[in-house]
Design a protein around this motif. Sequence first.
Motif, PDB file in Angstrom:
ATOM      1  N   VAL A 171      40.186  54.387  41.043  1.00 24.68           N
ATOM      2  CA  VAL A 171      39.801  53.311  40.069  1.00 24.68           C
ATOM      3  C   VAL A 171      38.226  53.759  39.952  1.00 24.68           C
ATOM      4  O   VAL A 171      37.349  54.455  40.597  1.00 24.68           O
ATOM      5  CB  VAL A 171      39.914  52.285  41.202  1.00 24.68           C
ATOM      6  CG1 VAL A 171      38.729  52.368  42.483  1.00 24.68           C
ATOM      7  CG2 VAL A 171      39.475  51.029  40.392  1.00 24.68           C
ATOM      8  N   VAL A 172      37.717  52.927  38.970  1.00 22.06           N
ATOM      9  CA  VAL A 172      36.205  53.005  38.480  1.00 22.06           C
ATOM     10  C   VAL A 172      35.832  51.984  39.304  1.00 22.06           C
ATOM     11  O   VAL A 172      35.941  50.779  39.517  1.00 22.06           O
ATOM     12  CB  VAL A 172      36.214  52.785  36.931  1.00 22.06           C
ATOM     13  CG1 VAL A 172      34.901  52.889  36.836  1.00 22.06           C
ATOM     14  CG2 VAL A 172      36.874  53.759  36.051  1.00 22.06           C
ATOM     15  N   ILE A 173      34.694  52.416  39.789  1.00 24.66           N
ATOM     16  CA  ILE A 173      33.869  51.450  40.777  1.00 24.66           C
ATOM     17  C   ILE A 173      32.605  51.055  39.818  1.00 24.66           C
ATOM     18  O   ILE A 173      31.600  51.711  39.333  1.00 24.66           O
ATOM     19  CB  ILE A 173      33.329  52.283  42.061  1.00 24.66           C
ATOM     20  CG1 ILE A 173      34.427  52.636  42.791  1.00 24.66           C
ATOM     21  CG2 ILE A 173      32.455  51.321  42.798  1.00 24.66           C
ATOM     22  CD1 ILE A 173      35.311  51.566  43.242  1.00 24.66           C
ATOM     23  N   GLU A 174      32.574  49.467  39.794  1.00 25.42           N
ATOM     24  CA  GLU A 174      31.616  49.142  38.664  1.00 25.42           C
ATOM     25  C   GLU A 174      30.560  48.174  39.752  1.00 25.42           C
ATOM     26  O   GLU A 174      29.299  47.802  39.011  1.00 25.42           O
ATOM     27  CB  GLU A 174      32.146  48.277  37.841  1.00 25.42           C
ATOM     28  CG  GLU A 174      33.061  48.813  36.818  1.00 25.42           C
ATOM     29  CD  GLU A 174      33.631  48.163  35.826  1.00 25.42           C
ATOM     30  OE1 GLU A 174      34.180  47.225  36.335  1.00 25.42           O
ATOM     31  OE2 GLU A 174      33.920  48.433  34.725  1.00 25.42           O
ATOM     32  N   LYS A 175      30.925  47.720  40.902  1.00 25.39           N
ATOM     33  CA  LYS A 175      30.062  46.849  41.631  1.00 25.39           C
ATOM     34  C   LYS A 175      30.112  47.323  43.165  1.00 25.39           C
ATOM     35  O   LYS A 175      30.750  48.051  43.456  1.00 25.39           O
ATOM     36  CB  LYS A 175      30.431  45.634  41.556  1.00 25.39           C
ATOM     37  CG  LYS A 175      30.597  44.740  40.376  1.00 25.39           C
ATOM     38  CD  LYS A 175      31.065  43.190  40.577  1.00 25.39           C
ATOM     39  CE  LYS A 175      31.089  42.649  38.894  1.00 25.39           C
ATOM     40  NZ  LYS A 175      31.661  41.392  38.967  1.00 25.39           N
ATOM     41  N   PRO A 176      28.793  47.177  44.039  1.00 28.13           N
ATOM     42  CA  PRO A 176      28.682  47.486  45.108  1.00 28.13           C
ATOM     43  C   PRO A 176      29.819  47.017  45.896  1.00 28.13           C
ATOM     44  O   PRO A 176      30.420  45.843  45.557  1.00 28.13           O
ATOM     45  CB  PRO A 176      27.430  47.013  45.542  1.00 28.13           C
ATOM     46  CG  PRO A 176      26.477  47.109  44.378  1.00 28.13           C
ATOM     47  CD  PRO A 176      27.781  46.287  43.342  1.00 28.13           C
ATOM     48  N   ALA A 177      30.209  47.671  46.997  1.00 31.62           N
ATOM     49  CA  ALA A 177      31.403  46.896  47.965  1.00 31.62           C
ATOM     50  C   ALA A 177      31.002  45.503  48.541  1.00 31.62           C
ATOM     51  O   ALA A 177      29.759  45.334  49.058  1.00 31.62           O
ATOM     52  CB  ALA A 177      31.739  48.017  48.905  1.00 31.62           C
ATOM     53  N   ASP A 178      31.873  44.765  48.575  1.00 28.50           N
ATOM     54  CA  ASP A 178      31.669  43.396  49.325  1.00 28.50           C
ATOM     55  C   ASP A 178      31.401  43.612  51.031  1.00 28.50           C
ATOM     56  O   ASP A 178      32.137  44.436  51.287  1.00 28.50           O
ATOM     57  CB  ASP A 178      32.889  42.643  49.421  1.00 28.50           C
ATOM     58  CG  ASP A 178      32.497  41.136  49.602  1.00 28.50           C
ATOM     59  OD1 ASP A 178      33.083  41.069  51.027  1.00 28.50           O
ATOM     60  OD2 ASP A 178      31.950  40.298  49.245  1.00 28.50           O
ATOM     61  N   ILE A 179      30.472  43.273  51.384  1.00 25.57           N
ATOM     62  CA  ILE A 179      29.956  43.359  52.783  1.00 25.57           C
ATOM     63  C   ILE A 179      31.460  43.149  53.801  1.00 25.57           C
ATOM     64  O   ILE A 179      31.831  44.009  54.586  1.00 25.57           O
ATOM     65  CB  ILE A 179      28.928  42.465  53.251  1.00 25.57           C
ATOM     66  CG1 ILE A 179      27.687  42.881  52.545  1.00 25.57           C
ATOM     67  CG2 ILE A 179      28.868  42.604  54.753  1.00 25.57           C
ATOM     68  CD1 ILE A 179      26.805  43.996  52.931  1.00 25.57           C
ATOM     69  N   GLU A 180      32.106  42.235  53.591  1.00 24.63           N
ATOM     70  CA  GLU A 180      33.270  41.869  54.329  1.00 24.63           C
ATOM     71  C   GLU A 180      34.522  42.452  54.159  1.00 24.63           C
ATOM     72  O   GLU A 180      35.454  42.733  54.831  1.00 24.63           O
ATOM     73  CB  GLU A 180      33.424  40.400  54.483  1.00 24.63           C
ATOM     74  CG  GLU A 180      32.110  39.549  55.040  1.00 24.63           C
ATOM     75  CD  GLU A 180      32.317  38.227  54.848  1.00 24.63           C
ATOM     76  OE1 GLU A 180      31.583  37.229  55.577  1.00 24.63           O
ATOM     77  OE2 GLU A 180      33.258  37.554  53.942  1.00 24.63           O
ATOM     78  N   ASP A 181      34.677  42.841  52.801  1.00 27.26           N
ATOM     79  CA  ASP A 181      36.030  43.147  52.149  1.00 27.26           C
ATOM     80  C   ASP A 181      36.198  44.533  51.386  1.00 27.26           C
ATOM     81  O   ASP A 181      36.930  44.866  50.561  1.00 27.26           O
ATOM     82  CB  ASP A 181      36.586  42.049  51.140  1.00 27.26           C
ATOM     83  CG  ASP A 181      36.847  40.763  52.126  1.00 27.26           C
ATOM     84  OD1 ASP A 181      37.184  40.781  53.189  1.00 27.26           O
ATOM     85  OD2 ASP A 181      36.846  39.870  51.421  1.00 27.26           O
ATOM     86  N   SER A 182      35.154  45.183  51.644  1.00 29.22           N
ATOM     87  CA  SER A 182      34.858  46.421  50.879  1.00 29.22           C
ATOM     88  C   SER A 182      35.148  46.311  49.381  1.00 29.22           C
ATOM     89  O   SER A 182      34.614  45.110  48.832  1.00 29.22           O
ATOM     90  CB  SER A 182      36.005  47.408  51.127  1.00 29.22           C
ATOM     91  OG  SER A 182      35.768  48.559  50.794  1.00 29.22           O
ATOM     92  N   PHE A 183      35.219  47.113  48.598  1.00 30.03           N
ATOM     93  CA  PHE A 183      35.262  47.282  46.990  1.00 30.03           C
ATOM     94  C   PHE A 183      36.501  46.219  46.475  1.00 30.03           C
ATOM     95  O   PHE A 183      37.426  46.160  46.935  1.00 30.03           O
ATOM     96  CB  PHE A 183      35.670  48.570  46.436  1.00 30.03           C
ATOM     97  CG  PHE A 183      34.638  49.659  46.781  1.00 30.03           C
ATOM     98  CD1 PHE A 183      33.133  49.526  46.130  1.00 30.03           C
ATOM     99  CD2 PHE A 183      34.630  50.568  47.666  1.00 30.03           C
ATOM    100  CE1 PHE A 183      32.182  50.361  46.385  1.00 30.03           C
ATOM    101  CE2 PHE A 183      33.701  51.546  47.776  1.00 30.03           C
ATOM    102  CZ  PHE A 183      32.346  51.371  47.241  1.00 30.03           C
ATOM    103  N   HIS A 184      35.851  45.542  45.415  1.00 32.74           N
ATOM    104  CA  HIS A 184      36.986  44.727  44.665  1.00 32.74           C
ATOM    105  C   HIS A 184      37.404  45.571  43.597  1.00 32.74           C
ATOM    106  O   HIS A 184      36.913  45.952  42.646  1.00 32.74           O
ATOM    107  CB  HIS A 184      35.950  43.731  43.703  1.00 32.74           C
ATOM    108  CG  HIS A 184      36.899  42.717  43.069  1.00 32.74           C
ATOM    109  ND1 HIS A 184      37.559  41.851  43.637  1.00 32.74           N
ATOM    110  CD2 HIS A 184      37.016  42.616  41.873  1.00 32.74           C
ATOM    111  CE1 HIS A 184      38.356  41.212  42.533  1.00 32.74           C
ATOM    112  NE2 HIS A 184      37.954  41.706  41.420  1.00 32.74           N
TER     113      HIS A 184
END
Length: 440
Positions: A171-184
Amino acid sequence: MKMSTGDNNNANSEIIEPRSYTLEKGEELRFEVENESVQCQLIEGKAELFGTELRLEQKYTFQKGAKVAVFTFHGCKLKLYGSPEVEYVASETPMTIYLNLDNSLEGLRVTAIKEDKYGPNVLVAGPVDVGKTTFCRILLNYAVRHDRTPIYVDLDLGQGSLTLPGNISAVVIEKPADIEDSFHITAPIAFHYGHLTQSKNTSLYNIIMKALAEVVECKKTNEPSTKYSGTIVNTSGWVQGYGYQSILQAIEHFRIDIVLVLDQERLYSELVRDLKSKQAIKVLLIPKSGGVVSRSREFRAEMRDQKIRSYFYGTTTKPFYPYSFDIPFAQFTAYKIGSPNLPDSCMPIGMKSTDNSTKLIPVQPSSSSSSSILNHIFSISCSTTEQDIDKVITTNIYGFIAVTQVHMDRQVVTVLSPQPRPLPKNYIFIMSDVQFVDLE
């Protein structure tokens, strides 16, 4: 580091007051959540979790099984609510090394833009329980904070950070990971494997790994931002036998130019030896975090089940509401990939058994426990019955369903699905060894 505990005026109260921590520059607050959830709040200064910055005053909730390490480069004050199994402050961490490594990778990306060439393709290798997935998360978060869009490739079958266990994905990562749920995760590309270890079907694993690499390469060709940002490849913890060979195959398929080995000198030495002829590939030995702990087989199985459950039902903070419906046997076109090869001793003299590792075997609903499809996860292939059936194994998948009941009298199977009926017509279901018991 300084720690203080709030006063409790009511001795009989069951409320646990928050603990306050003052972290100095370069320190890290580590804690593990065993049963009840734990909350962490940044009160002052700056801090980050695996490369994602915390917001001031916001309470972050961590559920059972979470292993957390809040780090600060500048100093901060934190509050911890709840009762983690373990909590302590560490002054010795490899985060400065990780940051320097990120700066080097960013330098390569800048050079790639100037010279219109590919950014760094990084592969992370190491045995089990050294923190490979977390390390990848840190590198990806730092890259995104530089306004890059790296591609994350997950080849780890056992846990699956991007999709369900038993599959590989990117997957292409475009935003930092969410603190609680990792990457969107949005629109990942995934390929069906159907087992939790590469040893179950090595031929199939290499084929789908190559197919995934071709998709990643195509993505880079069409989008310059991903081309310059590079790739981060996560691998499994099996580093001997075919596990080691699969690492070498991944290095070739994904055109890796930097190999980062976490915490094992033997693997590092073997890769240096075997990649010596390829001078363009750099192999580096990287220390693991002191907060990494070994996980039992039971814990791994529980986390796997939790991953599957969250696919259908979401999380406490982001619940999903899946659908349950029946599919007639006649519309349930299902296969499994591969069958055991007959030993040569069972073949006529002079003949050898054929390789059935990538053969599609039709699966029929049955009441027999030995051949039952009950509780199995099925991938929905993007191939249809109207296409070349032999291309199924190299075609990506839409998503997953779970078979929750088999009704022989009514000739239907009941499935759990994240989307309502009807499912796409003429599409193929591929059976996985991975199982899920729906207790909702």
